[in-house]
Design an enzyme around this catalytic site. Structure first.
Site, mmCIF file in Angstrom:
data_model
loop_
_atom_site.group_PDB
_atom_site.id
_atom_site.type_symbol
_atom_site.label_atom_id
_atom_site.label_comp_id
_atom_site.label_asym_id
_atom_site.label_seq_id
_atom_site.Cartn_x
_atom_site.Cartn_y
_atom_site.Cartn_z
ATOM 1 N N GLN A 105 -8.041 -30.912 -54.697
ATOM 2 C CA GLN A 105 -7.938 -32.362 -54.486
ATOM 3 C C GLN A 105 -8.408 -32.703 -53.080
ATOM 4 O OE1 GLN A 105 -3.882 -33.771 -56.224
ATOM 5 N NE2 GLN A 105 -3.733 -31.574 -55.949
ATOM 6 N N ASN A 106 -8.711 -31.679 -52.292
ATOM 7 C CA ASN A 106 -9.064 -31.914 -50.891
ATOM 8 C C ASN A 106 -10.546 -32.240 -50.763
ATOM 9 O OD1 ASN A 106 -6.445 -31.208 -50.518
ATOM 10 N ND2 ASN A 106 -6.871 -29.129 -49.804
ATOM 11 N N HIS A 123 -11.530 -34.785 -56.073
ATOM 12 C CA HIS A 123 -11.487 -36.105 -55.424
ATOM 13 C C HIS A 123 -12.698 -36.335 -54.518
ATOM 14 C CE1 HIS A 123 -6.819 -36.393 -56.045
ATOM 15 N NE2 HIS A 123 -7.507 -36.648 -57.138
ATOM 16 N N CYS A 134 -26.445 -50.905 -52.667
ATOM 17 C CA CYS A 134 -27.826 -50.560 -53.048
ATOM 18 C C CYS A 134 -27.939 -49.144 -53.608
ATOM 19 C CB CYS A 134 -28.789 -50.749 -51.872
ATOM 20 S SG CYS A 134 -28.711 -49.432 -50.659
ATOM 21 N N CYS A 152 -25.402 -48.700 -43.998
ATOM 22 C CA CYS A 152 -26.596 -48.371 -44.787
ATOM 23 C C CYS A 152 -27.793 -49.091 -44.175
ATOM 24 C CB CYS A 152 -26.353 -48.849 -46.224
ATOM 25 S SG CYS A 152 -27.707 -48.493 -47.346
ATOM 26 N N CYS A 154 -29.504 -51.030 -45.639
ATOM 27 C CA CYS A 154 -29.478 -52.401 -46.176
ATOM 28 C C CYS A 154 -28.469 -53.270 -45.421
ATOM 29 C CB CYS A 154 -29.180 -52.401 -47.677
ATOM 30 S SG CYS A 154 -27.446 -52.081 -48.092
ATOM 31 N N ASN A 217 4.501 -23.508 -52.270
ATOM 32 C CA ASN A 217 4.737 -24.749 -51.534
ATOM 33 C C ASN A 217 5.875 -24.509 -50.545
ATOM 34 O OD1 ASN A 217 5.355 -27.616 -50.863
ATOM 35 N ND2 ASN A 217 4.069 -28.062 -52.639
ATOM 36 N N GLU A 219 8.073 -26.708 -50.069
ATOM 37 C CA GLU A 219 9.268 -27.296 -50.687
ATOM 38 C C GLU A 219 9.062 -27.510 -52.180
ATOM 39 O OE1 GLU A 219 8.537 -31.964 -49.601
ATOM 40 O OE2 GLU A 219 9.464 -30.685 -48.087
HETATM 41 N N1 APR Z 1 1.899 -24.629 -47.263
HETATM 42 C C1 APR Z 1 2.175 -24.979 -48.540
HETATM 43 N N2 APR Z 1 2.498 -26.245 -48.906
HETATM 44 C C2 APR Z 1 2.552 -27.183 -47.935
HETATM 45 C C3 APR Z 1 2.292 -26.873 -46.571
HETATM 46 C C4 APR Z 1 1.951 -25.521 -46.245
HETATM 47 N N3 APR Z 1 1.681 -25.123 -44.995
HETATM 48 N N4 APR Z 1 2.431 -28.010 -45.857
HETATM 49 C C5 APR Z 1 2.754 -28.989 -46.721
HETATM 50 N N5 APR Z 1 2.828 -28.506 -47.978
HETATM 51 C C6 APR Z 1 3.093 -29.212 -49.243
HETATM 52 C C7 APR Z 1 4.088 -30.366 -49.146
HETATM 53 O O1 APR Z 1 5.404 -29.869 -49.320
HETATM 54 C C8 APR Z 1 3.638 -31.233 -50.330
HETATM 55 O O2 APR Z 1 4.264 -30.834 -51.538
HETATM 56 O O3 APR Z 1 1.871 -29.809 -49.648
HETATM 57 C C9 APR Z 1 2.132 -30.943 -50.449
HETATM 58 C C10 APR Z 1 1.258 -32.075 -49.983
HETATM 59 O O4 APR Z 1 1.441 -33.174 -50.845
HETATM 60 P P1 APR Z 1 0.637 -34.550 -50.649
HETATM 61 O O5 APR Z 1 0.701 -34.966 -49.221
HETATM 62 O O6 APR Z 1 1.130 -35.507 -51.666
HETATM 63 O O7 APR Z 1 -0.893 -34.124 -50.931
HETATM 64 P P2 APR Z 1 -1.608 -33.900 -52.343
HETATM 65 O O8 APR Z 1 -0.661 -33.428 -53.378
HETATM 66 O O9 APR Z 1 -2.818 -33.090 -52.096
HETATM 67 O O10 APR Z 1 -2.042 -35.381 -52.693
HETATM 68 C C11 APR Z 1 -2.830 -35.596 -53.853
HETATM 69 O O11 APR Z 1 -3.112 -37.900 -53.349
HETATM 70 O O12 APR Z 1 -3.364 -39.390 -51.675
HETATM 71 C C12 APR Z 1 -4.024 -38.768 -52.674
HETATM 72 O O13 APR Z 1 -6.283 -38.331 -52.923
HETATM 73 C C13 APR Z 1 -5.165 -37.942 -52.165
HETATM 74 O O14 APR Z 1 -5.893 -35.765 -52.894
HETATM 75 C C14 APR Z 1 -4.776 -36.527 -52.495
HETATM 76 C C15 APR Z 1 -3.794 -36.715 -53.648
#
Ligand code: APR
Length: 251
Positions: A105-106, A123, A134, A152, A154, A217, A219
């Site tokens: 998603q990054n 994304h 354009c 741009c 334009c 994660n 959390e």
């Molecule tokens: N290692 C592992 N997990 C981590 C770390 C880390 N060092 N630091 C943070 N996190 C976790 C957080 O606990 C959280 O669950 O990463 C997650 C980040 O969540 P979001 O900020 O919601 O990001 P993401 O899930 O990628 O968002 C999805 O939402 O805003 C839109 O388009 C944007 O691509 C993005 C999409």
């Protein structure tokens, strides 16, 4: 209920080494250790720039200069960022034949910079920009950051090729992600809050097709007690490096 660390890393490593067809779904959390704050954690981008005002396609069309205040701040951080051990571990696992591909998603391009070859940018990417009026396209390296917002030829304000809220996922990315998710044997979900559809549905799609879901994660998330089979709690850079080291010993 998924079981939890510390007993689990070795068990998950054995599973990944055996199954091999592993697909990773990554979110902002994997790039936090590269110095890019995530969106929803304390101090995250959306806590300072409410997404309804700065991240919808409607907001961009109504007031692109305002949205570029957020984008310019993001660009500065993205330009400095380098892949961290989490990105490198996934790239190593692809070379070892364990990871088949990454759905990310990054928009930061760090998986590719770390050497990963099969990367679906669900994304979009910040490395290219397009004109909504354009249709002309540009590379972000054609702008040095002093021109904000970038224009741009334009005269209109350019939009980075990232998916704003209210925009569809590009068809090719959607198809590639669906095919990777439905064909994998393990889905490794790393650093995403799983709050945004349709990316958040990929683990369920994988599971419906027989895959085991492993979540990494710092959390617990919406997935942890509903979809996740193994929850590895910790920083992506640390957990993925440990996993890759364990897996390499088993192959
Ligand atoms: N290692 C592992 N997990 C981590 C770390 C880390 N060092 N630091 C943070 N996190 C976790 C957080 O606990 C959280 O669950 O990463 C997650 C980040 O969540 P979001 O900020 O919601 O990001 P993401 O899930 O990628 O968002 C999805 O939402 O805003 C839109 O388009 C944007 O691509 C993005 C999409």
């Amino acid at each position: 209920m998924p079981t939890s660390q510390p007993t689990q890393t070795a068990e998950v490593a054995r599973l990944l080494a055996k199954c091999q067809r592993v697909v990773a779904l990554t979110g902002a959390g994997i790039s936090v250790e590269s110095g890019i704050p995530d969106f929803r954690s304390k101090g995250g981008l959306w806590t300072r720039f409410p997404p309804d005002q700065y991240a919808t396609i409607q907001a961009f069309m109504d007031d692109p200069e305002k949205v570029w205040q957020m984008l310019a701040e993001m660009e500065k951080v993205l330009d400095r960022a380098k892949p961290n051990p989490g990105h490198l571990a996934l790239s190593r696992l692809e070379k070892l034949g364990v990871v088949e591909g990454i759905i990310t998603q990054n928009i930061d391009g760090l998986h590719q910079e770390a050497g990963s070859k099969t990367v679906v940018e669900f994304h979009g990417s910040h490395r290219t920009l397009g004109c909504q009026w354009c249709g002309k396209g540009y590379g972000s390296d054609e702008f040095d950051g002093t021109e904000t917002p970038p224009l741009c030829s334009c005269g209109k304000v350019l939009k980075p090729d990232v998916v704003f809220f209210g925009e569809a996922i590009p068809t090719r990315a959607m198809n590639d992600a669906n095919s990777l998710a439905s064909g994998c044997r393990v889905m490794l979900v790393v650093g995403t809050s799983a709050e945004v559809v349709p990316a958040s549905q990929m683990p369920m799609l994988a599971k419906r097709n027989g895959a085991t879901v492993v979540e990494v994660n710092v959390e617990r998330t919406l997935l942890t007690d509903s979809v996740t089979d193994h929850f590895l709690q910790g920083k992506a850079g640390v957990v993925l490096t440990d996993l890759a080291n364990e897996i390499a010993k088993l192959l």
